[in-house]
Design an enzyme around this catalytic site. Structure first.
Site, PDB file in Angstrom:
ATOM      1  N   LYS A 186       0.825  -1.212   0.000  1.00 49.05           N
ATOM      2  CA  LYS A 186       0.000   0.000   0.000  1.00 49.05           C
ATOM      3  C   LYS A 186       0.854   1.255   0.000  1.00 49.05           C
ATOM      4  O   LYS A 186       0.503   2.251  -0.635  1.00 49.05           O
ATOM      5  CB  LYS A 186      -0.955  -0.008   1.193  1.00 49.05           C
ATOM      6  CG  LYS A 186      -2.094  -0.995   0.992  1.00 49.05           C
ATOM      7  CD  LYS A 186      -2.946  -1.137   2.231  1.00 49.05           C
ATOM      8  CE  LYS A 186      -3.965  -2.253   2.049  1.00 49.05           C
ATOM      9  NZ  LYS A 186      -4.559  -2.668   3.333  1.00 49.05           N
ATOM     10  N   LYS A 211      -6.802 -13.711 -10.413  1.00 52.59           N
ATOM     11  CA  LYS A 211      -8.095 -13.885  -9.775  1.00 52.59           C
ATOM     12  C   LYS A 211      -8.970 -12.652  -9.938  1.00 52.59           C
ATOM     13  O   LYS A 211      -8.498 -11.581 -10.315  1.00 52.59           O
ATOM     14  CB  LYS A 211      -7.914 -14.241  -8.299  1.00 52.59           C
ATOM     15  CG  LYS A 211      -7.359 -13.149  -7.417  1.00 52.59           C
ATOM     16  CD  LYS A 211      -7.443 -13.594  -5.955  1.00 52.59           C
ATOM     17  CE  LYS A 211      -7.387 -12.390  -5.031  1.00 52.59           C
ATOM     18  NZ  LYS A 211      -7.661 -12.704  -3.630  1.00 52.59           N
ATOM     19  N   LYS A 257     -11.437  -6.411  -7.306  1.00 48.17           N
ATOM     20  CA  LYS A 257     -12.009  -5.086  -7.545  1.00 48.17           C
ATOM     21  C   LYS A 257     -11.071  -4.194  -8.337  1.00 48.17           C
ATOM     22  O   LYS A 257     -11.467  -3.497  -9.256  1.00 48.17           O
ATOM     23  CB  LYS A 257     -12.307  -4.409  -6.201  1.00 48.17           C
ATOM     24  CG  LYS A 257     -13.718  -4.628  -5.730  1.00 48.17           C
ATOM     25  CD  LYS A 257     -13.943  -3.942  -4.392  1.00 48.17           C
ATOM     26  CE  LYS A 257     -13.967  -4.987  -3.288  1.00 48.17           C
ATOM     27  NZ  LYS A 257     -14.324  -4.480  -1.964  1.00 48.17           N
TER      28      LYS A 257
END
Ligand code: TRP
Length: 356
Positions: free
Chosen positions: A116, A221, A224
């Protein structure tokens, strides 16, 4: 087993957009199935969502959406405690207290933090060393800052779990490190104060291999941020279009040839949505080279719609019923706060925050 002897299960989801069928098959559907057998607690992690600084409108809208989607998919407020993280202020207080026993170093070494932080700093590759990243974190101006909430994300998650004394925590692979930290924090707290306050939670053992839900873009996979998702709330027309556009290849060139990743992925989705007979029929067609990917996709789309359309209808009904939503969350908050308040009182006592 009597009511209060059931094992405490807890899981949360960050409110950052609609739920996709990866969330559905990988988590929600399984949560729905265990509601009778465990003391289930499912919550919307809106405080965790704040780490990426959403607009107030987006934050609120996303909480409402996820809540409606949880309920529409079958989470039952009569059986499970369904709540919003920020409705339990005890979590915020215990987060402050637990942070006193958490090292900055161990938080900085957490994989999710490094990922992040890289994103915040605009470093996309992994070729920059950890020291370089650390230097950048400390040296950056205030516009590109890596906020402290991001660093202490694992503390907050540990508190979510420990404040409810949950022992079974169903999470995805990407969250296992956070669960490991939770166990470490629990042990550390218990041993520092010489108490046996927190049980050590473990991942929920489903007794089967994790369900893989691939995206429609040929590799990886469903996620979002990958833009390869089928959402529970997708309009049927949109869903069909997405499936029909899924990446394929030029078709099997010889009988019984191995499948390329995009095709294996489509079969993976077919296994989740269709009957075993349908899957077998398309596998056979692939093996003898008679398969037409268009037919496969049409079938996949219809079988997915059989699952999503009823959920989508319920989502829309629930979203229109503010009274119901209000009732669900206030009841959930009441129940979640009861246990949270009891744990927090113990924690305060143990740490020496006592009344005169
Ligand atoms: N960090 C989790 C995620 O991103 C969400 C979460 C927050 C969570 N608190 C939790 C999951 C407690 C399980 C238990 O998916």
């Amino acid at each position: 087993m009597s009511e209060n002897k059931k094992e405490i299960v807890l899981s949360g989801i960050r409110s950052t957009g609609n739920l996709h069928i990866g969330n559905y098959f990988g988590a929600l559907k399984k949560f729905v199935a265990i509601q009778d057998d465990y003391d289930c607690n499912f919550f919307i992690a809106d405080l965790h969502a704040l780490t990426t600084n959403p607009s107030p409108e987006d934050l609120h809208k996303n909480v409402k959406t996820i809540l409606a989607e949880y309920l529409a998919a079958g989470l039952d407020p009569e059986k499970s405690t369904i709540f919003i993280q920020s409705d339990v202020p005890e979590i915020a207080e215990m987060y402050l207290l637990l942070n006193m026993h958490v090292g900055i170093g161990e938080l900085m070494r957490t994989t999710s933090f490094k990922d992040k932080a890289r994103k915040c700093l605009g470093i996309s590759t992994t070729d920059e060393s950890d020291e370089d990243i650390e230097k950048q974190i400390i040296g950056t101006d205030t516009n590109k800052r890596v906020n402290a909430g991001l660093l202490t994300y694992p503390t907050l998650m540990a508190v979510d779990i420990l404040i409810q004394k949950a022992t079974k925590v169903p999470v995805g692979k990407d969250q296992l490190q956070h669960l490991e930290l939770t166990r470490r924090f629990a042990r550390r707290f218990n041993s520092f104060y010489g108490v046996d306050l927190f049980p050590e939670p473990t991942d929920f053992d489903w007794g089967c291999a994790p369900i893989k839900v691939p995206g429609l873009d040929g590799s990886g996979k469903m996620g979002k941020s990958e833009g390869n998702c089928i959402y529970l709330a997708d309009d049927p027309k949109v869903l069909r279009k997405k499936v029909m556009r899924a990446v394929t290849d030029e078709g099997p060139q010889a009988p019984n040839s191995a499948m390329s990743e995009p095709i294996a992925n489509l079969f993976c989705l077919l296994e989740l949505a269709s009957t075993p007979e349908t899957v077998a029929q398309f596998r056979q067609a692939y093996a003898d080279c008679s398969i037409r990917y268009g037919d496969l996709k049409k079938q996949l789309a219809e079988d997915l719609l059989a699952i999503t359309v009823p959920i989508r209808e319920r989502i829309n009904d629930i979203l229109a019923d503010d009274d119901y939503l209000r009732k669900v969350v206030s009841r959930g908050a009441e129940r979640a706060r009861e246990r949270a308040a009891a744990t927090l009182a113990e924690v305060r006592q143990v740490m020496g925050i006592r009344k005169f």
